[in-house]
Design a protein around this motif. Structure first.
Motif, short mmCIF file in Angstrom:
data_model
loop_
_atom_site.label_atom_id
_atom_site.label_comp_id
_atom_site.label_asym_id
_atom_site.label_seq_id
_atom_site.Cartn_x
_atom_site.Cartn_y
_atom_site.Cartn_z
N PRO A 126 0.90 -1.21 -0.04
CA PRO A 126 0.07 0.07 -0.17
C PRO A 126 0.86 1.16 -0.06
O PRO A 126 0.54 2.26 -0.53
N ALA A 127 2.13 1.31 0.82
CA ALA A 127 2.72 2.40 0.57
C ALA A 127 3.15 2.74 -0.71
O ALA A 127 3.42 3.95 -1.22
N ARG A 128 3.56 1.61 -1.44
CA ARG A 128 4.13 1.93 -2.72
C ARG A 128 3.03 2.40 -3.76
O ARG A 128 3.15 3.33 -4.58
N LYS A 129 1.78 1.71 -3.55
CA LYS A 129 0.61 2.33 -4.54
C LYS A 129 0.14 3.72 -4.28
O LYS A 129 0.14 4.40 -5.05
N LEU A 130 0.43 4.24 -3.03
CA LEU A 130 0.07 5.56 -2.61
C LEU A 130 1.18 6.73 -2.90
O LEU A 130 0.86 7.71 -2.59
N GLY A 131 2.39 5.98 -3.00
CA GLY A 131 3.42 6.87 -3.27
C GLY A 131 4.02 7.59 -1.80
O GLY A 131 4.55 8.33 -1.73
N LEU A 132 3.93 6.67 -0.83
CA LEU A 132 4.38 7.04 0.50
C LEU A 132 5.89 6.67 0.53
O LEU A 132 6.18 5.37 0.62
N LYS A 133 6.76 7.67 0.61
CA LYS A 133 8.14 7.36 0.52
C LYS A 133 8.78 7.00 1.93
O LYS A 133 9.83 6.54 1.94
N ARG A 134 8.17 7.39 2.89
CA ARG A 134 8.47 7.02 4.14
C ARG A 134 7.80 6.13 5.08
O ARG A 134 7.89 6.32 6.42
N ARG A 135 7.01 5.42 4.51
CA ARG A 135 6.07 4.66 5.43
C ARG A 135 5.87 3.36 4.81
O ARG A 135 6.41 2.95 3.42
N GLY A 136 5.41 2.26 5.43
CA GLY A 136 5.44 0.83 4.89
C GLY A 136 6.62 0.14 4.75
O GLY A 136 6.52 -1.32 4.78
N LEU A 137 7.89 0.61 5.17
CA LEU A 137 8.78 -0.31 5.38
C LEU A 137 9.62 0.18 6.58
O LEU A 137 9.59 0.93 7.18
N ARG B 84 -2.05 -1.59 25.87
CA ARG B 84 -2.93 -0.43 26.95
C ARG B 84 -2.79 0.98 25.79
O ARG B 84 -1.61 1.21 25.43
N HIS B 85 -3.71 1.69 25.71
CA HIS B 85 -3.84 2.65 24.90
C HIS B 85 -3.25 3.80 25.86
O HIS B 85 -3.69 4.16 26.80
N THR B 86 -2.27 4.58 25.36
CA THR B 86 -1.58 5.69 26.14
C THR B 86 -2.19 7.04 26.05
O THR B 86 -2.13 7.86 26.97
N GLY B 87 -3.35 7.13 25.16
CA GLY B 87 -3.99 8.44 25.00
C GLY B 87 -3.30 9.40 24.03
O GLY B 87 -3.73 10.57 23.77
N CYS B 88 -2.12 8.96 23.49
CA CYS B 88 -1.24 9.80 22.57
C CYS B 88 -2.06 9.91 21.39
O CYS B 88 -2.41 8.86 20.80
N LEU B 89 -1.94 11.03 20.72
CA LEU B 89 -2.47 11.38 19.57
C LEU B 89 -1.40 11.80 18.65
O LEU B 89 -1.54 13.15 18.04
N PRO B 90 -0.69 11.27 18.12
CA PRO B 90 0.64 11.88 17.30
C PRO B 90 0.45 11.34 15.68
O PRO B 90 1.16 11.68 15.02
N GLY B 91 -0.85 11.08 15.12
CA GLY B 91 -0.92 11.05 13.95
C GLY B 91 -1.12 12.26 13.02
O GLY B 91 -1.09 13.25 13.62
N ARG B 92 -0.36 12.04 11.78
CA ARG B 92 -0.19 13.22 10.88
C ARG B 92 -1.17 12.95 9.68
O ARG B 92 -1.49 12.06 9.39
N ARG B 93 -1.55 14.24 9.22
CA ARG B 93 -2.19 14.48 7.95
C ARG B 93 -1.11 14.21 6.77
O ARG B 93 -0.05 15.12 6.65
N LEU B 94 -1.06 13.03 6.19
CA LEU B 94 0.04 12.57 5.07
C LEU B 94 -0.35 13.67 3.73
O LEU B 94 -1.72 13.83 3.34
N ARG B 95 0.75 14.02 2.83
CA ARG B 95 0.26 14.64 1.68
C ARG B 95 1.20 13.70 0.63
O ARG B 95 2.15 12.96 0.83
N ARG B 96 0.69 13.79 -0.51
CA ARG B 96 1.14 12.93 -1.70
C ARG B 96 2.71 13.34 -1.84
O ARG B 96 2.99 14.62 -1.90
N GLY B 97 3.36 12.21 -1.79
CA GLY B 97 4.68 12.47 -2.11
C GLY B 97 5.53 12.29 -0.94
O GLY B 97 6.74 12.33 -1.07
N GLU B 98 5.02 12.32 0.30
CA GLU B 98 5.84 12.42 1.32
C GLU B 98 6.22 10.95 1.62
O GLU B 98 5.71 9.95 1.40
#
Length: 542
Positions: free
Chosen positions: A469-480, A528-542
Protein backbone atom coordinates in the motif's frame (compact mmCIF):
# COMPACT_ATOMS: atom_id res chain seq x y z
CA UNK A 1 21.44 8.27 22.19
CA UNK A 2 18.08 7.08 20.88
CA UNK A 3 14.60 7.99 22.00
CA UNK A 4 13.54 4.32 21.73
CA UNK A 5 15.25 1.03 20.98
CA UNK A 6 13.19 -2.03 20.09
CA UNK A 7 15.34 -5.04 20.94
CA UNK A 8 15.34 -8.77 20.17
CA UNK A 9 12.39 -8.71 17.76
CA UNK A 10 11.74 -10.78 14.66
CA UNK A 11 11.87 -7.96 12.12
CA UNK A 12 9.58 -8.31 9.10
CA UNK A 13 10.47 -5.34 6.96
CA UNK A 14 7.42 -5.08 4.66
CA UNK A 15 9.15 -6.13 1.43
CA UNK A 16 8.20 -9.80 1.70
CA UNK A 17 11.79 -10.75 2.55
CA UNK A 18 12.37 -13.43 5.23
CA UNK A 19 12.18 -12.24 8.81
CA UNK A 20 15.41 -11.67 10.75
CA UNK A 21 16.41 -10.90 14.33
CA UNK A 22 17.38 -7.26 14.79
CA UNK A 23 17.18 -4.17 16.97
CA UNK A 24 15.66 -0.90 15.80
CA UNK A 25 16.80 2.52 16.97
CA UNK A 26 14.37 5.47 16.81
CA UNK A 27 14.96 9.19 17.24
CA UNK A 28 12.65 12.17 16.57
CA UNK A 29 10.00 9.99 15.01
CA UNK A 30 12.33 8.32 12.51
CA UNK A 31 14.08 4.98 12.27
CA UNK A 32 17.79 5.79 12.59
CA UNK A 33 19.39 2.36 12.63
CA UNK A 34 18.53 -1.34 12.28
CA UNK A 35 21.24 -3.79 13.31
CA UNK A 36 21.64 -7.27 14.82
CA UNK A 37 22.43 -5.60 18.12
CA UNK A 38 22.29 -1.95 19.11
CA UNK A 39 24.42 -1.29 22.16
CA UNK A 40 23.39 2.28 22.89
CA UNK A 41 21.47 4.33 25.40
CA UNK A 42 17.82 5.18 24.92
CA UNK A 43 15.06 6.86 26.86
CA UNK A 44 12.95 3.75 26.37
CA UNK A 45 13.85 0.13 25.71
CA UNK A 46 11.13 -2.18 24.37
CA UNK A 47 11.98 -5.86 24.60
CA UNK A 48 10.29 -7.55 21.64
CA UNK A 49 11.66 -11.06 22.28
CA UNK A 50 9.24 -13.64 20.90
CA UNK A 51 7.36 -11.02 18.88
CA UNK A 52 7.21 -9.88 15.29
CA UNK A 53 8.19 -6.27 14.60
CA UNK A 54 6.67 -4.84 11.44
CA UNK A 55 5.87 -1.54 9.78
CA UNK A 56 2.60 0.02 10.88
CA UNK A 57 -0.31 -1.33 8.92
CA UNK A 58 -1.83 0.89 6.23
CA UNK A 59 -5.58 0.45 5.94
CA UNK A 60 -6.15 0.98 2.21
CA UNK A 61 -9.88 1.50 2.44
CA UNK A 62 -11.62 3.23 5.33
CA UNK A 63 -14.52 5.53 6.11
CA UNK A 64 -12.94 7.08 9.20
CA UNK A 65 -13.15 10.72 8.06
CA UNK A 66 -16.02 11.59 10.39
CA UNK A 67 -15.48 9.03 13.15
CA UNK A 68 -11.91 10.22 13.76
CA UNK A 69 -13.22 13.72 14.26
CA UNK A 70 -15.47 12.56 17.10
CA UNK A 71 -13.45 9.58 18.37
CA UNK A 72 -9.75 10.44 17.86
CA UNK A 73 -8.37 7.56 19.97
CA UNK A 74 -9.22 5.22 17.06
CA UNK A 75 -9.06 2.19 19.34
CA UNK A 76 -10.64 -0.20 16.86
CA UNK A 77 -7.79 0.50 14.47
CA UNK A 78 -4.68 1.00 16.60
CA UNK A 79 -5.38 -2.20 18.51
CA UNK A 80 -5.21 -3.88 15.09
CA UNK A 81 -1.82 -2.31 14.39
CA UNK A 82 -3.17 0.25 11.92
CA UNK A 83 -1.12 3.44 11.89
CA UNK A 84 -2.39 5.02 8.64
CA UNK A 85 -5.97 5.31 7.36
CA UNK A 86 -6.86 5.98 3.72
CA UNK A 87 -10.05 8.06 3.96
CA UNK A 88 -12.61 9.52 1.56
CA UNK A 89 -13.46 6.23 -0.11
CA UNK A 90 -16.47 5.04 -2.14
CA UNK A 91 -17.08 8.52 -3.52
CA UNK A 92 -17.64 10.17 -0.16
CA UNK A 93 -15.35 12.77 1.42
CA UNK A 94 -16.31 15.42 4.02
CA UNK A 95 -15.63 18.24 1.57
CA UNK A 96 -15.53 20.25 -0.60
CA UNK A 97 -18.90 21.70 0.37
CA UNK A 98 -20.29 24.61 -1.65
CA UNK A 99 -22.88 26.94 -0.18
CA UNK A 100 -25.36 26.74 -3.06
CA UNK A 101 -25.51 22.93 -2.99
CA UNK A 102 -24.96 22.31 0.70
CA UNK A 103 -28.33 20.60 1.24
CA UNK A 104 -27.70 18.12 -1.58
CA UNK A 105 -24.25 17.39 -0.22
CA UNK A 106 -25.57 16.90 3.32
CA UNK A 107 -28.26 14.53 2.05
CA UNK A 108 -25.60 12.49 0.30
CA UNK A 109 -23.48 12.40 3.47
CA UNK A 110 -26.49 11.27 5.51
CA UNK A 111 -27.05 8.35 3.14
CA UNK A 112 -23.63 7.00 4.12
CA UNK A 113 -25.06 5.98 7.51
CA UNK A 114 -25.43 7.23 11.08
CA UNK A 115 -21.81 8.31 11.49
CA UNK A 116 -22.18 11.45 9.39
CA UNK A 117 -24.62 14.30 9.46
CA UNK A 118 -26.47 12.66 12.33
CA UNK A 119 -23.45 12.79 14.62
CA UNK A 120 -21.61 15.93 13.49
CA UNK A 121 -23.86 18.97 14.11
CA UNK A 122 -24.29 21.17 11.06
CA UNK A 123 -23.26 24.11 13.23
CA UNK A 124 -19.67 22.87 13.27
CA UNK A 125 -19.64 21.40 9.76
CA UNK A 126 -18.15 24.51 8.21
CA UNK A 127 -15.42 23.01 6.06
CA UNK A 128 -15.55 24.27 2.51
CA UNK A 129 -12.48 22.32 1.38
CA UNK A 130 -11.16 18.86 2.15
CA UNK A 131 -7.82 20.43 2.97
CA UNK A 132 -9.46 22.52 5.70
CA UNK A 133 -11.22 19.47 7.14
CA UNK A 134 -7.96 17.52 7.29
CA UNK A 135 -6.13 20.41 8.94
CA UNK A 136 -8.91 20.79 11.50
CA UNK A 137 -8.98 17.06 12.20
CA UNK A 138 -5.28 16.89 12.97
CA UNK A 139 -5.24 20.15 14.88
CA UNK A 140 -7.63 18.43 17.31
CA UNK A 141 -5.28 15.42 17.43
CA UNK A 142 -5.81 11.85 16.27
CA UNK A 143 -4.02 8.60 17.01
CA UNK A 144 -3.35 7.64 13.38
CA UNK A 145 -2.06 9.18 10.18
CA UNK A 146 -4.57 9.93 7.43
CA UNK A 147 -4.33 9.78 3.65
CA UNK A 148 -7.27 11.73 2.16
CA UNK A 149 -9.03 11.02 -1.13
CA UNK A 150 -11.56 13.33 -2.79
CA UNK A 151 -15.00 11.77 -3.20
CA UNK A 152 -16.56 11.92 -6.66
CA UNK A 153 -20.12 11.84 -5.28
CA UNK A 154 -19.19 14.71 -3.00
CA UNK A 155 -18.02 16.70 -6.04
CA UNK A 156 -21.08 15.79 -8.10
CA UNK A 157 -23.63 16.52 -5.37
CA UNK A 158 -22.04 19.93 -4.85
CA UNK A 159 -22.09 20.82 -8.53
CA UNK A 160 -25.11 18.95 -9.94
CA UNK A 161 -27.15 17.75 -6.97
CA UNK A 162 -28.88 14.45 -7.81
CA UNK A 163 -29.45 15.20 -11.50
CA UNK A 164 -29.29 12.08 -13.66
CA UNK A 165 -27.57 13.52 -16.71
CA UNK A 166 -24.24 14.26 -18.34
CA UNK A 167 -22.60 17.32 -16.76
CA UNK A 168 -22.69 20.48 -18.83
CA UNK A 169 -19.26 21.82 -19.87
CA UNK A 170 -19.28 24.45 -17.13
CA UNK A 171 -20.26 21.82 -14.53
CA UNK A 172 -17.49 19.51 -15.67
CA UNK A 173 -15.07 22.40 -15.45
CA UNK A 174 -16.26 23.16 -11.92
CA UNK A 175 -15.84 19.57 -10.72
CA UNK A 176 -12.43 19.42 -12.34
CA UNK A 177 -11.30 22.61 -10.65
CA UNK A 178 -12.53 21.49 -7.23
CA UNK A 179 -10.55 18.28 -7.68
CA UNK A 180 -7.45 20.14 -8.88
CA UNK A 181 -7.49 22.42 -5.84
CA UNK A 182 -7.53 19.47 -3.44
CA UNK A 183 -4.80 17.64 -5.36
CA UNK A 184 -2.67 20.79 -5.26
CA UNK A 185 -3.12 20.80 -1.48
CA UNK A 186 -1.85 17.21 -1.25
CA UNK A 187 -4.91 14.95 -1.59
CA UNK A 188 -3.91 11.53 -2.86
CA UNK A 189 -6.54 11.11 -5.54
CA UNK A 190 -10.17 10.48 -6.34
CA UNK A 191 -12.61 7.83 -5.19
CA UNK A 192 -15.89 6.72 -6.71
CA UNK A 193 -18.85 4.77 -5.38
CA UNK A 194 -20.60 3.81 -8.60
CA UNK A 195 -23.24 1.74 -6.87
CA UNK A 196 -24.32 4.83 -4.90
CA UNK A 197 -26.18 7.88 -6.11
CA UNK A 198 -25.36 10.43 -7.44
CA UNK A 199 -22.06 8.74 -8.36
CA UNK A 200 -23.99 6.07 -10.26
CA UNK A 201 -25.08 8.70 -12.81
CA UNK A 202 -21.51 9.20 -14.06
CA UNK A 203 -20.47 7.95 -17.49
CA UNK A 204 -17.09 6.57 -18.50
CA UNK A 205 -16.39 9.91 -20.20
CA UNK A 206 -16.97 11.85 -16.97
CA UNK A 207 -14.94 9.40 -14.88
CA UNK A 208 -12.08 9.29 -17.38
CA UNK A 209 -11.87 13.08 -17.54
CA UNK A 210 -11.59 13.37 -13.76
CA UNK A 211 -9.22 10.40 -13.56
CA UNK A 212 -6.95 12.12 -16.11
CA UNK A 213 -6.64 15.07 -13.71
CA UNK A 214 -5.58 12.61 -11.02
CA UNK A 215 -3.10 10.94 -13.38
CA UNK A 216 -1.52 14.31 -14.18
CA UNK A 217 -0.93 14.78 -10.44
CA UNK A 218 0.46 11.22 -10.12
CA UNK A 219 -2.41 10.34 -7.79
CA UNK A 220 -4.63 7.30 -7.39
CA UNK A 221 -8.17 6.51 -8.55
CA UNK A 222 -9.98 4.21 -6.12
CA UNK A 223 -13.30 2.76 -7.25
CA UNK A 224 -16.15 0.92 -5.63
CA UNK A 225 -17.26 -0.55 -8.93
CA UNK A 226 -20.77 -0.27 -10.34
CA UNK A 227 -21.37 -3.91 -9.45
CA UNK A 228 -19.63 -6.59 -7.41
CA UNK A 229 -22.20 -9.29 -8.08
CA UNK A 230 -24.65 -9.83 -10.91
CA UNK A 231 -23.06 -7.26 -13.26
CA UNK A 232 -19.49 -7.84 -12.08
CA UNK A 233 -17.91 -8.38 -15.51
CA UNK A 234 -19.11 -5.17 -17.20
CA UNK A 235 -18.24 -3.30 -14.00
CA UNK A 236 -14.65 -4.51 -14.16
CA UNK A 237 -14.48 -3.62 -17.86
CA UNK A 238 -15.65 -0.10 -17.02
CA UNK A 239 -12.99 0.32 -14.34
CA UNK A 240 -10.29 -0.91 -16.71
CA UNK A 241 -11.56 1.39 -19.45
CA UNK A 242 -11.23 4.42 -17.17
CA UNK A 243 -7.67 3.40 -16.35
CA UNK A 244 -6.80 2.84 -20.00
CA UNK A 245 -8.29 6.14 -21.20
CA UNK A 246 -6.84 8.28 -18.43
CA UNK A 247 -3.56 6.54 -17.61
CA UNK A 248 -4.44 6.72 -13.92
CA UNK A 249 -3.21 4.36 -11.21
CA UNK A 250 -6.33 2.30 -10.46
CA UNK A 251 -7.26 0.76 -7.12
CA UNK A 252 -10.29 -1.55 -7.14
CA UNK A 253 -11.92 -1.36 -3.73
CA UNK A 254 -12.83 -4.42 -1.64
CA UNK A 255 -12.56 -6.91 -4.49
CA UNK A 256 -15.14 -9.67 -4.13
CA UNK A 257 -17.68 -11.95 -5.77
CA UNK A 258 -20.66 -10.56 -3.94
CA UNK A 259 -23.72 -12.57 -4.92
CA UNK A 260 -24.36 -16.33 -4.92
CA UNK A 261 -24.57 -16.38 -8.73
CA UNK A 262 -20.94 -15.14 -8.85
CA UNK A 263 -19.54 -17.65 -6.33
CA UNK A 264 -16.59 -19.51 -7.79
CA UNK A 265 -15.64 -16.61 -10.11
CA UNK A 266 -12.64 -15.27 -8.19
CA UNK A 267 -10.10 -16.97 -10.44
CA UNK A 268 -11.63 -15.47 -13.56
CA UNK A 269 -11.79 -12.07 -11.87
CA UNK A 270 -8.10 -12.11 -10.97
CA UNK A 271 -7.17 -13.30 -14.47
CA UNK A 272 -9.02 -10.35 -15.98
CA UNK A 273 -7.08 -7.95 -13.76
CA UNK A 274 -3.73 -9.64 -14.38
CA UNK A 275 -4.21 -9.59 -18.15
CA UNK A 276 -4.93 -5.87 -18.01
CA UNK A 277 -1.82 -5.30 -15.90
CA UNK A 278 0.26 -7.08 -18.53
CA UNK A 279 -0.72 -4.36 -21.01
CA UNK A 280 0.99 -1.79 -18.81
CA UNK A 281 -1.99 -0.51 -16.84
CA UNK A 282 -1.38 0.24 -13.17
CA UNK A 283 -4.12 -1.79 -11.52
CA UNK A 284 -4.29 -2.98 -7.93
CA UNK A 285 -6.98 -4.00 -5.45
CA UNK A 286 -7.73 -4.44 -1.78
CA UNK A 287 -10.05 -6.75 0.17
CA UNK A 288 -11.32 -7.50 3.67
CA UNK A 289 -11.35 -11.02 5.16
CA UNK A 290 -15.10 -11.43 5.76
CA UNK A 291 -17.93 -12.98 3.75
CA UNK A 292 -20.43 -10.24 4.63
CA UNK A 293 -20.41 -6.71 3.29
CA UNK A 294 -21.64 -3.49 4.89
CA UNK A 295 -23.47 -0.74 3.03
CA UNK A 296 -26.20 1.84 3.44
CA UNK A 297 -29.73 0.46 3.53
CA UNK A 298 -30.65 2.76 0.65
CA UNK A 299 -28.89 0.27 -1.66
CA UNK A 300 -31.57 -2.32 -0.89
CA UNK A 301 -34.08 -0.56 -3.12
CA UNK A 302 -34.69 -0.48 -6.90
CA UNK A 303 -32.65 2.02 -8.88
CA UNK A 304 -35.60 4.19 -9.95
CA UNK A 305 -36.70 4.65 -6.34
CA UNK A 306 -33.38 5.41 -4.70
CA UNK A 307 -31.58 7.41 -7.38
CA UNK A 308 -32.76 10.81 -6.16
CA UNK A 309 -31.50 10.31 -2.62
CA UNK A 310 -32.80 9.49 0.83
CA UNK A 311 -35.47 12.17 1.09
CA UNK A 312 -37.05 11.12 -2.20
CA UNK A 313 -36.85 7.46 -1.20
CA UNK A 314 -38.78 8.20 1.97
CA UNK A 315 -41.35 10.08 -0.08
CA UNK A 316 -41.66 7.08 -2.41
CA UNK A 317 -42.31 4.73 0.52
CA UNK A 318 -44.89 7.10 1.99
CA UNK A 319 -46.86 7.04 -1.28
CA UNK A 320 -49.04 3.85 -1.35
CA UNK A 321 -48.87 3.36 -5.12
CA UNK A 322 -45.13 3.94 -5.38
CA UNK A 323 -44.56 1.69 -2.38
CA UNK A 324 -46.43 -1.10 -4.19
CA UNK A 325 -44.13 -0.61 -7.15
CA UNK A 326 -41.06 -0.88 -4.90
CA UNK A 327 -42.39 -4.11 -3.39
CA UNK A 328 -43.13 -5.51 -6.85
CA UNK A 329 -39.58 -4.81 -8.06
CA UNK A 330 -38.01 -6.25 -4.91
CA UNK A 331 -40.01 -9.48 -5.14
CA UNK A 332 -39.98 -10.07 -8.92
CA UNK A 333 -36.92 -11.08 -10.96
CA UNK A 334 -35.80 -8.11 -13.03
CA UNK A 335 -33.12 -7.80 -15.71
CA UNK A 336 -32.14 -4.17 -15.28
CA UNK A 337 -31.17 -3.73 -11.63
CA UNK A 338 -29.04 -5.59 -9.10
CA UNK A 339 -31.25 -6.75 -6.26
CA UNK A 340 -29.10 -7.40 -3.15
CA UNK A 341 -31.69 -9.97 -2.06
CA UNK A 342 -31.18 -12.25 -5.07
CA UNK A 343 -30.43 -15.71 -3.72
CA UNK A 344 -30.58 -14.54 -0.10
CA UNK A 345 -33.08 -14.63 2.75
CA UNK A 346 -34.04 -11.94 5.25
CA UNK A 347 -32.10 -13.83 7.91
CA UNK A 348 -28.92 -12.93 5.98
CA UNK A 349 -29.33 -9.16 6.35
CA UNK A 350 -28.74 -7.16 9.53
CA UNK A 351 -29.81 -3.53 9.74
CA UNK A 352 -27.66 -1.27 11.91
CA UNK A 353 -27.75 2.26 13.24
CA UNK A 354 -31.22 2.53 14.77
CA UNK A 355 -31.32 5.72 16.83
CA UNK A 356 -35.00 6.33 17.57
CA UNK A 357 -36.25 5.34 21.02
CA UNK A 358 -38.79 2.84 19.68
CA UNK A 359 -36.23 1.04 17.51
CA UNK A 360 -32.94 1.06 19.43
CA UNK A 361 -33.61 -2.44 20.77
CA UNK A 362 -33.62 -3.75 17.18
CA UNK A 363 -29.88 -3.14 16.75
CA UNK A 364 -28.09 -6.40 16.11
CA UNK A 365 -31.13 -8.29 14.81
CA UNK A 366 -31.52 -9.74 11.35
CA UNK A 367 -34.39 -8.36 9.30
CA UNK A 368 -36.21 -11.65 9.86
CA UNK A 369 -35.87 -11.38 13.66
CA UNK A 370 -36.60 -7.65 13.64
CA UNK A 371 -39.78 -8.25 11.67
CA UNK A 372 -40.89 -11.01 14.01
CA UNK A 373 -40.37 -8.72 16.98
CA UNK A 374 -42.48 -6.04 15.29
CA UNK A 375 -45.13 -8.53 14.20
CA UNK A 376 -44.75 -7.72 10.49
CA UNK A 377 -43.67 -9.49 7.30
CA UNK A 378 -39.94 -8.86 6.76
CA UNK A 379 -40.24 -6.65 3.67
CA UNK A 380 -42.92 -4.46 5.24
CA UNK A 381 -40.86 -4.11 8.40
CA UNK A 382 -37.74 -3.16 6.41
CA UNK A 383 -39.58 -0.45 4.49
CA UNK A 384 -41.17 0.93 7.64
CA UNK A 385 -37.97 1.20 9.68
CA UNK A 386 -36.22 2.94 6.79
CA UNK A 387 -38.84 5.68 7.00
CA UNK A 388 -38.88 5.76 10.80
CA UNK A 389 -35.09 6.13 10.94
CA UNK A 390 -35.05 8.84 8.24
CA UNK A 391 -33.04 6.59 5.96
CA UNK A 392 -29.97 6.58 8.20
CA UNK A 393 -29.60 2.81 8.49
CA UNK A 394 -26.74 0.61 7.40
CA UNK A 395 -26.99 -3.03 6.43
CA UNK A 396 -24.71 -6.04 6.78
CA UNK A 397 -25.32 -8.65 4.09
CA UNK A 398 -23.98 -12.22 4.24
CA UNK A 399 -23.51 -12.85 0.53
CA UNK A 400 -20.00 -14.14 -0.22
CA UNK A 401 -18.20 -17.49 -0.18
CA UNK A 402 -14.96 -18.06 1.71
CA UNK A 403 -13.40 -20.01 -1.17
CA UNK A 404 -13.51 -16.85 -3.29
CA UNK A 405 -12.18 -14.80 -0.40
CA UNK A 406 -9.19 -17.14 -0.06
CA UNK A 407 -8.52 -17.21 -3.79
CA UNK A 408 -8.33 -13.42 -3.86
CA UNK A 409 -6.26 -13.31 -0.66
CA UNK A 410 -3.65 -15.62 -2.19
CA UNK A 411 -2.92 -13.20 -5.00
CA UNK A 412 0.54 -11.82 -4.19
CA UNK A 413 -0.28 -8.22 -5.12
CA UNK A 414 -3.58 -7.69 -3.34
CA UNK A 415 -3.76 -5.37 -0.33
CA UNK A 416 -5.85 -5.25 2.84
CA UNK A 417 -8.52 -2.66 3.58
CA UNK A 418 -11.08 -2.84 6.36
CA UNK A 419 -13.81 -0.79 4.66
CA UNK A 420 -14.53 0.25 8.26
CA UNK A 421 -14.29 3.23 10.58
CA UNK A 422 -12.04 4.03 13.50
CA UNK A 423 -14.26 3.73 16.57
CA UNK A 424 -13.94 2.66 20.22
CA UNK A 425 -15.86 0.26 22.50
CA UNK A 426 -16.79 3.08 24.86
CA UNK A 427 -16.80 5.91 22.31
CA UNK A 428 -19.68 7.81 20.73
CA UNK A 429 -20.51 4.99 18.31
CA UNK A 430 -20.39 2.10 20.78
CA UNK A 431 -24.16 1.84 21.12
CA UNK A 432 -24.65 0.91 17.47
CA UNK A 433 -23.69 -2.47 16.04
CA UNK A 434 -20.97 -2.30 13.41
CA UNK A 435 -19.34 -4.78 11.08
CA UNK A 436 -16.60 -6.69 12.98
CA UNK A 437 -14.14 -5.64 10.29
CA UNK A 438 -13.99 -2.27 12.07
CA UNK A 439 -12.08 -4.05 14.87
CA UNK A 440 -10.69 -7.25 13.39
CA UNK A 441 -9.56 -7.03 9.76
CA UNK A 442 -5.77 -7.14 10.13
CA UNK A 443 -5.53 -9.56 13.08
CA UNK A 444 -8.03 -11.80 11.28
CA UNK A 445 -5.70 -12.08 8.29
CA UNK A 446 -2.71 -12.78 10.55
CA UNK A 447 -4.54 -15.14 12.89
CA UNK A 448 -7.08 -17.00 10.79
CA UNK A 449 -5.47 -16.99 7.36
CA UNK A 450 -1.74 -16.99 8.22
CA UNK A 451 -1.51 -18.96 11.48
CA UNK A 452 -4.54 -21.24 11.31
CA UNK A 453 -5.29 -21.83 7.63
CA UNK A 454 -1.75 -21.15 6.37
CA UNK A 455 -3.10 -19.44 3.27
CA UNK A 456 -0.25 -16.89 3.38
CA UNK A 457 3.19 -16.68 4.89
CA UNK A 458 3.61 -14.10 7.63
CA UNK A 459 6.03 -12.09 5.48
CA UNK A 460 3.61 -12.04 2.54
CA UNK A 461 0.71 -10.95 4.72
CA UNK A 462 2.73 -8.12 6.25
CA UNK A 463 3.79 -6.95 2.78
CA UNK A 464 0.11 -6.76 1.78
CA UNK A 465 -0.51 -4.51 4.80
CA UNK A 466 2.57 -2.30 4.57
CA UNK A 467 5.01 -2.19 1.65
CA UNK A 468 2.45 -2.72 -1.09
CA UNK A 469 0.00 0.00 0.00
CA UNK A 470 2.85 2.45 0.66
CA UNK A 471 4.11 1.89 -2.88
CA UNK A 472 0.64 2.28 -4.36
CA UNK A 473 0.07 5.53 -2.50
CA UNK A 474 3.53 6.87 -3.23
CA UNK A 475 4.40 7.13 0.48
CA UNK A 476 8.17 7.43 0.49
CA UNK A 477 8.69 7.16 4.25
CA UNK A 478 6.04 4.62 5.28
CA UNK A 479 5.46 0.93 4.83
CA UNK A 480 9.00 -0.40 5.33
CA UNK A 481 11.37 -0.88 8.24
CA UNK A 482 14.50 0.85 7.06
CA UNK A 483 16.75 3.62 8.30
CA UNK A 484 15.30 6.95 7.23
CA UNK A 485 11.68 5.77 7.37
CA UNK A 486 9.03 7.12 9.72
CA UNK A 487 8.77 5.10 12.91
CA UNK A 488 5.28 3.66 12.39
CA UNK A 489 5.81 0.26 13.99
CA UNK A 490 3.75 -2.68 15.28
CA UNK A 491 4.91 -5.37 17.70
CA UNK A 492 2.75 -8.48 17.96
CA UNK A 493 2.86 -12.15 18.91
CA UNK A 494 2.29 -14.24 15.75
CA UNK A 495 1.04 -17.11 17.92
CA UNK A 496 -1.68 -15.17 19.70
CA UNK A 497 -2.76 -12.26 17.49
CA UNK A 498 -6.52 -12.65 17.15
CA UNK A 499 -9.62 -10.79 16.08
CA UNK A 500 -12.26 -10.93 18.81
CA UNK A 501 -15.08 -8.94 17.23
CA UNK A 502 -18.09 -10.92 16.03
CA UNK A 503 -21.32 -9.97 14.30
CA UNK A 504 -23.13 -10.57 17.59
CA UNK A 505 -20.58 -8.60 19.67
CA UNK A 506 -18.66 -6.36 17.26
CA UNK A 507 -17.19 -3.83 19.70
CA UNK A 508 -14.37 -6.09 20.87
CA UNK A 509 -10.76 -5.08 20.53
CA UNK A 510 -8.26 -7.37 18.87
CA UNK A 511 -5.60 -9.03 21.03
CA UNK A 512 -1.98 -10.11 20.63
CA UNK A 513 -0.52 -6.70 19.77
CA UNK A 514 1.67 -5.35 22.56
CA UNK A 515 2.97 -2.08 21.08
CA UNK A 516 2.06 0.37 18.34
CA UNK A 517 4.19 3.40 17.54
CA UNK A 518 2.97 6.22 15.31
CA UNK A 519 5.63 8.69 14.21
CA UNK A 520 7.87 7.31 16.94
CA UNK A 521 5.37 7.88 19.76
CA UNK A 522 3.87 4.97 21.64
CA UNK A 523 0.10 4.72 21.20
CA UNK A 524 -0.26 1.13 22.44
CA UNK A 525 2.05 0.24 25.32
CA UNK A 526 1.95 -3.33 26.62
CA UNK A 527 -1.58 -3.71 25.30
CA UNK A 528 -2.94 -0.42 26.69
CA UNK A 529 -3.82 2.79 24.86
CA UNK A 530 -1.63 5.63 26.10
CA UNK A 531 -3.99 8.38 24.98
CA UNK A 532 -1.26 9.74 22.73
CA UNK A 533 -2.49 11.38 19.50
CA UNK A 534 0.57 11.66 17.23
CA UNK A 535 -1.13 11.04 13.87
CA UNK A 536 -0.29 13.28 10.93
CA UNK A 537 -2.19 14.30 7.83
CA UNK A 538 0.04 12.89 5.08
CA UNK A 539 0.42 14.56 1.72
CA UNK A 540 1.09 13.07 -1.66
CA UNK A 541 4.77 12.42 -2.22
CA UNK A 542 5.78 12.30 1.46
Amino acid sequence: MFDTIIKNGLVIDGTGAPACRADIGIKKGMIIDIAPSLDAEADEIIDAAGSAVTPGFIDMHTHSDFSLYLDPLAESKVFQGVTTEVTGNCGGSPAPVLADRRDDCMEYMASLGPVCVRTIPSSIWNWTTLDAFCDDLHAKGVAVNTVPLVGHSTLRSNVMGYDNRVPAPDEMKKMTRLLEIELEKGAFGLSTGLIYHPGAFATVDELSALAAVVADADGMYSTHMRSEGRFLWPAVEEALAVAARSGVSLEISHLKCESPERWGSAGRLLQQIDEARQTGLRIDFDQYPYTAYNSGMLELFPTWAKENGTRKMIAVLNDPEQRKAVVADMTTPCADWENPMDGLGWDQILLTGYVTAQNRSLNGLSVADMAEKRGQPPLDAALDVFVEEAGGLGMIVFSMHENDLITILKHPDGMIGSDGRAVSPSGPFSASPVHPRFYGTFPRVLGRYVREKQVLSLETAVRKMTGLPARKLGLKRRGLLRAGMAADIVIFDPQTITDNATFEAPHRLASGISHVLVNGQTVIDNGRHTGCLPGRRLRRGE
